[in-house]
Design an enzyme around this catalytic site. Structure first.
Site, PDB file in Angstrom:
ATOM      1  N   SER A 254       0.922  -1.254  -0.110  1.00 24.44           N
ATOM      2  CA  SER A 254       0.011  -0.062  -0.065  1.00 24.44           C
ATOM      3  C   SER A 254       0.845   1.358   0.116  1.00 24.44           C
ATOM      4  O   SER A 254       2.033   1.082   0.122  1.00 24.44           O
ATOM      5  CB  SER A 254      -0.884  -0.145   1.243  1.00 24.44           C
ATOM      6  N   LYS A 255       0.309   2.275  -0.063  1.00 23.30           N
ATOM      7  CA  LYS A 255       0.863   3.605  -0.323  1.00 23.30           C
ATOM      8  C   LYS A 255       2.034   3.935   0.718  1.00 23.30           C
ATOM      9  O   LYS A 255       3.096   4.494   0.478  1.00 23.30           O
ATOM     10  CB  LYS A 255      -0.061   4.826   0.006  1.00 23.30           C
ATOM     11  N   ARG A 256       1.702   3.331   2.035  1.00 18.95           N
ATOM     12  CA  ARG A 256       2.713   3.475   3.057  1.00 18.95           C
ATOM     13  C   ARG A 256       4.119   2.870   2.730  1.00 18.95           C
ATOM     14  O   ARG A 256       5.092   3.245   3.222  1.00 18.95           O
ATOM     15  CB  ARG A 256       2.244   3.142   4.564  1.00 18.95           C
TER      16      ARG A 256
END
Ligand code: GLU
Length: 485
Positions: A254-256
């Site tokens: 995911s984005k993180r």
């Protein structure tokens, strides 16, 4: 079904940028189709009208094209089974819903969001699987008519049976789901828009899809979908659920974790061929190493060989694949890629053969196509600032000595050539009694502001004389000023 020609589909929802996990799903479908001489269909699943946008659809199409994943039927490539946008197929879903209603296989549900959330909370508190317990299933005809009269718009739910659902996944082998554990699920929302499970089954059937290749996050949907296949009397396609892409902490990517969309990698200067090659070896392996041409990948691809475990995304490896492609590019193809990125300064100031020579010079030191911008800014841009490592080099006493001498040697020259620069460096070596890295590193730091890159003497030939002298002159002046204080 086994003997019919292969037809596969990629069915993204245009609710965000193309995630690399979805791009990998698209690629697997595409490779499967190309390997078997079948057809690859692009279908846009845009029935979630709140989250779907035309801009995201455009972006999906552009990113797929950029990756060279072309479709045989779909948006902007009409075929016999369209329309390929679900929002243009609503009447089809309604007619099948009617069939299900006529057979008593679905029922209207008037439960509100709040009631459903309450039920969910209660089940979770009892440590039970949250699911719809069927409150509206038992409603009498009179009760329903009363609700209708009140103007309430129902959703429609499918009556889930108690039987076991079994299928043989091409990657995971025999799979079994318990009907008991699945609550009656919504097939049509109260807004009149179909739920994913209904629309996908109808479309896959009508579009004659033979193999459904998608991420393992859809496994439980497959159980619901098989119930609908049975209820609608459709033959089953084959199913393949591949692993998902994970971050280095083994959580779903995911984005993180950093860049996750194709667009981000595209902007960062990765080559589409490298992305495709990396996806093809991510979480599986192809015989004979890691770098494969597209043709090789098509012929080596076997859906059964995709790994079952999660595929950990390794950006370092992607960068390595990218660099390998960049370095291995033919000169003509490399020039084609680079030309749109070349600054007007270079294009206007240098004849084509000099541009080729410049590209040849920097290519071995490039990791992605945007490294070119770094070189161009070195060549033609002010303001200029040395990075941390270069500043460190410039603060050393021998740098002052070398650069002051170099400035004196270069200033009288009207223009720089390979031969007069050669002479200058020879004299400089004799004057300072230094050579190699010791001699060149301060010069590199002073003129390019970084401590790595292409061969210095050759790079200088592409730079503007006045720019070089300006950078050197400023430094020499600052050394003198520091000395005076
Ligand atoms: N629209 C669904 C998604 O993007 C498609 C899943 C499927 O392949 O059936 O997840």
């Amino acid at each position: 079904m086994q003997n019919s020609p292969v037809r596969v589909r990629f069915a993204p929802s245009p609710t965000g940028e193309l995630h690399i996990g979805n791009a990998r799903t698209a690629l697997y479908n595409w490779l499967f189709a190309r390997h078997h001489g079948g057809r690859f269909i692009l279908r846009i699943e845009d029935t979630d009208q709140e989250r779907s946008t035309a801009a995201f659809r455009r972006n999906l199409i552009d990113d797929l094209r950029w990756l060279n994943i072309d479709w045989d039927e779909g948006p902007e490539k009409e075929g016999d089974y369209g329309p390929y946008l679900q929002s243009e197929r609503l009447n089809i879903y309604h007619s099948y819903l009617q069939n299900l209603m006529d057979e008593g296989l679905v029922y209207p549900c008037y439960c509100t969001e709040e009631e459903l959330a309450e039920e969910r909370k209660r089940l979770l508190a009892m440590k039970k699987m949250p699911r719809y317990l069927g409150k509206c299933r038992a409603m009498t005809k009179d009760e329903r008519e009363e609700r209708e009269r009140q103007g309430e718009k129902p959703a429609y739910r499918f009556k889930v049976g108690r039987e076991k659902i079994e299928f043989n996944d091409m990657i995971r082998g025999p799979m079994q789901f318990d009907g008991e554990a699945i609550g009656d699920f919504i097939v049509m929302r109260s807004s009149g828009l179909p739920a994913y499970n209904l629309a996908v089954v109808i479309d896959d059937h009508l579009m004659k899809i033979t193999h459904i290749i998608r991420g393992e996050d859809h496994l439980s949907n497959t159980a619901s979908q098989l119930m609908l296949y049975n209820a609608l009397g459709f033959p089953h396609p084959r199913f393949c659920h591949h692993s998902l892409i994970l971050g280095t902490d083994r959580a779903k990517l995911s984005k993180r974790h950093g860049s996750v969309s194709v667009g981000e990698f595209r902007k960062r200067g990765f080559l589409p061929e490298a992305m495709v090659n990396y996806f093809a070896i991510l979480g599986s392996s192809l015989p004979g190493g890691e770098i494969h041409s597209l043709q090789e990948t098509i012929s080596l691809f076997r859906i059964e060989n995709l790994g079952r475990g999660g595929a950990v995304f390794d950006e370092g490896k992607l960068k390595w694949v990218n660099t390998t492609y960049l370095r291995g590019d033919t000169p003509a193809s490399f020039r084609r890629r680079m030309t749109p990125l070349l600054s007007p300064y270079l294009l206007g100031g240098l004849p084509p053969e000099r541009i080729d020579a410049f590209l040849d010079l920097i290519r071995p030191n490039m990791d992605n196509i945007h490294d070119l911008e770094r070189y161009m800014s070195l060549l033609a841009e002010e303001p200029f600032q040395a990075d941390h490592d270069a500043a460190q080099v410039l603060s050393q006493p021998q740098s002052r000595e070398i650069l002051t001498a170099l400035y004196q040697l270069l200033s009288p020259l009207d223009s720089f050539t390979l031969s007069n620069l050669g002479q200058v460096f020879k004299t400089l070596a004799a004057m300072t009694n230094m050579k190699g890295k010791e001699l060149y590193m301060p010069i590199r730091a002073a003129i390019t502001g970084i401590t790595y890159g292409s061969e210095m003497d050759k790079l200088l030939l592409f730079m503007d004389r006045d720019l070089i002298l300006k950078r050197l002159g400023k430094l020499v002046a600052s050394y003198t000023a520091n000395n005076d204080t």
